[in-house]
Design an enzyme around this catalytic site. Structure first.
Site, PDB file in Angstrom:
ATOM      1  N   GLU A  21       0.835  -1.205   0.000  1.00  0.00           N
ATOM      2  CA  GLU A  21       0.000   0.000   0.000  1.00  0.00           C
ATOM      3  C   GLU A  21       0.869   1.254   0.000  1.00  0.00           C
ATOM      4  O   GLU A  21       2.085   1.200   0.163  1.00  0.00           O
ATOM      5  CB  GLU A  21      -0.896   0.038   1.246  1.00  0.00           C
ATOM      6  N   ARG A 109      -7.189   1.175  12.992  1.00  0.00           N
ATOM      7  CA  ARG A 109      -5.808   1.437  12.593  1.00  0.00           C
ATOM      8  C   ARG A 109      -5.793   2.524  11.529  1.00  0.00           C
ATOM      9  O   ARG A 109      -6.801   2.758  10.853  1.00  0.00           O
ATOM     10  CB  ARG A 109      -5.115   0.176  12.061  1.00  0.00           C
ATOM     11  N   ASN A 111      -4.865   3.981   7.924  1.00  0.00           N
ATOM     12  CA  ASN A 111      -4.928   3.206   6.686  1.00  0.00           C
ATOM     13  C   ASN A 111      -4.219   3.851   5.511  1.00  0.00           C
ATOM     14  O   ASN A 111      -3.344   3.239   4.918  1.00  0.00           O
ATOM     15  CB  ASN A 111      -6.394   2.939   6.322  1.00  0.00           C
ATOM     16  N   ASP A 205      -9.916   1.390  -3.642  1.00  0.00           N
ATOM     17  CA  ASP A 205      -8.905   1.441  -2.591  1.00  0.00           C
ATOM     18  C   ASP A 205      -8.276   2.839  -2.607  1.00  0.00           C
ATOM     19  O   ASP A 205      -8.987   3.826  -2.602  1.00  0.00           O
ATOM     20  CB  ASP A 205      -7.883   0.314  -2.802  1.00  0.00           C
TER      21      ASP A 205
END
Length: 300
Positions: A21, A109, A111, A205
């Site tokens: 990511e 969390r 991201n 995403d």
């Protein structure tokens, strides 16, 4: 607007990341001369650096799941960990805690993150088990975080348009990319649906914006990178030989290489056999560029 001219995608790092990511091009850093692509593996927590000029590949273990690692004006990086924001020093590999935006939400969390053209840090959070709407988009001013979105299960993005007037952010499980008015002082105003991804198209995403103001998104489970015009019209759909593309970034010497991080976390043993390239870092030449690299401007 003209369509993009594309070359063939190739694997430039056969990393096999669990959840690659957050790719970002950094024009200079303390590790080597010239520019490099920095990105993370969230679930096998690590920060990675790839130098396309030399082929140098380096990795640093992270102390907790890490959603992004973005350059700061002082030469360090700001990492988004499950435990909050931390300053990362690539010279000695240390992570120093800075700020926890959600101390009351231990199942969340951090991201994904973005630095706008003013040097402001925007980032999102998500519910790690992915079943409660507790994730938000925040702006960090160096001492505190300001929530700027309604809660969702998995927030993604964010990204800011070239002129600074639009904030894009993503409700991944809601299959929706939103666009919101953004004032010069960072105040977020009226929000609208920018794009809804069709059923079966995968889940949106990470998003970025190119120099023409077009929005690029990786589709997790959709096997594509898509480019949308500022009006939300689909301009390109670029397939990769993996199902989960998480985010893209422009970089390279002339800024005309599109890098893509991918994931293997969703695959069982049979799926990994079908997708041997899942989790690798891809690159392909393009004839457009992204926005100029910007560092986080933190107060002294």
């Amino acid at each position: 607007m003209a369509q993009v001219q594309l070359g063939e995608p190739e694997v430039v790092w056969d990393l096999g990341a669990t959840l690659g990511e957050g790719p970002v091009w950094v024009d200079s850093d303390p590790i080597g001369s010239g520019g490099a692509l920095w990105f993370v593996d969230i679930k096998a927590p690590a920060v990675h650096r790839y130098d396309p000029a030399t082929g140098d590949r380096r990795s640093w273990p992270a102390p907790a799941p890490v959603g992004f690692c973005l350059p700061a004006a002082d030469g360090s990086f700001i990492a988004g960990l499950k435990t909050g924001l931390a300053r990362f020093d690539p010279v000695d590999g240390t992570f120093t805690p800075l700020h926890d935006p959600e101390p009351d939400l231990p199942d969340n969390r951090l991201n994904d993150g973005h630095v706008d053209q003013q040097g402001r840090l925007w980032f999102g959070t998500m519910h790690d088990p992915e079943d409660e709407a507790s994730g938000r988009i925040y702006r960090y001013d160096g001492t505190r975080t300001i929530a700027v979105s309604d809660p969702v299960i998995v927030s993604n993005g964010p990204a800011v348009s070239p002129e600074g007037g639009t904030l894009y952010h993503v409700d991944t499980l809601g299959s929706t990319i939103y666009a919101a008015e953004l004032a010069p002082d960072g105040t977020v105003g009226t929000e609208r649906v920018f794009v809804r991804i069709e059923q079966g198209g995968g889940f949106p995403d990470g998003v970025i914006v190119d120099a023409a103001g077009c929005v690029w998104v990786g589709l997790f489970g959709g096997g594509q990178i898509r480019r949308y015009s500022p009006a939300g019209d689909l301009m390109e759909a670029i397939p990769l030989p993996v199902s989960a593309i998480t985010k893209v970034a422009f970089g390279g010497v002339d800024g005309r290489t599109l890098f893509a991080t991918t994931a293997s976390v969703h695959l069982d043993a049979e799926g990994r056999a079908r997708e041997p390239l899942a989790g690798h870092l891809f690159a392909l030449p393009v004839d457009v560029t992204g926005l100029p690299p910007v560092r986080i401007a933190l107060p002294a």
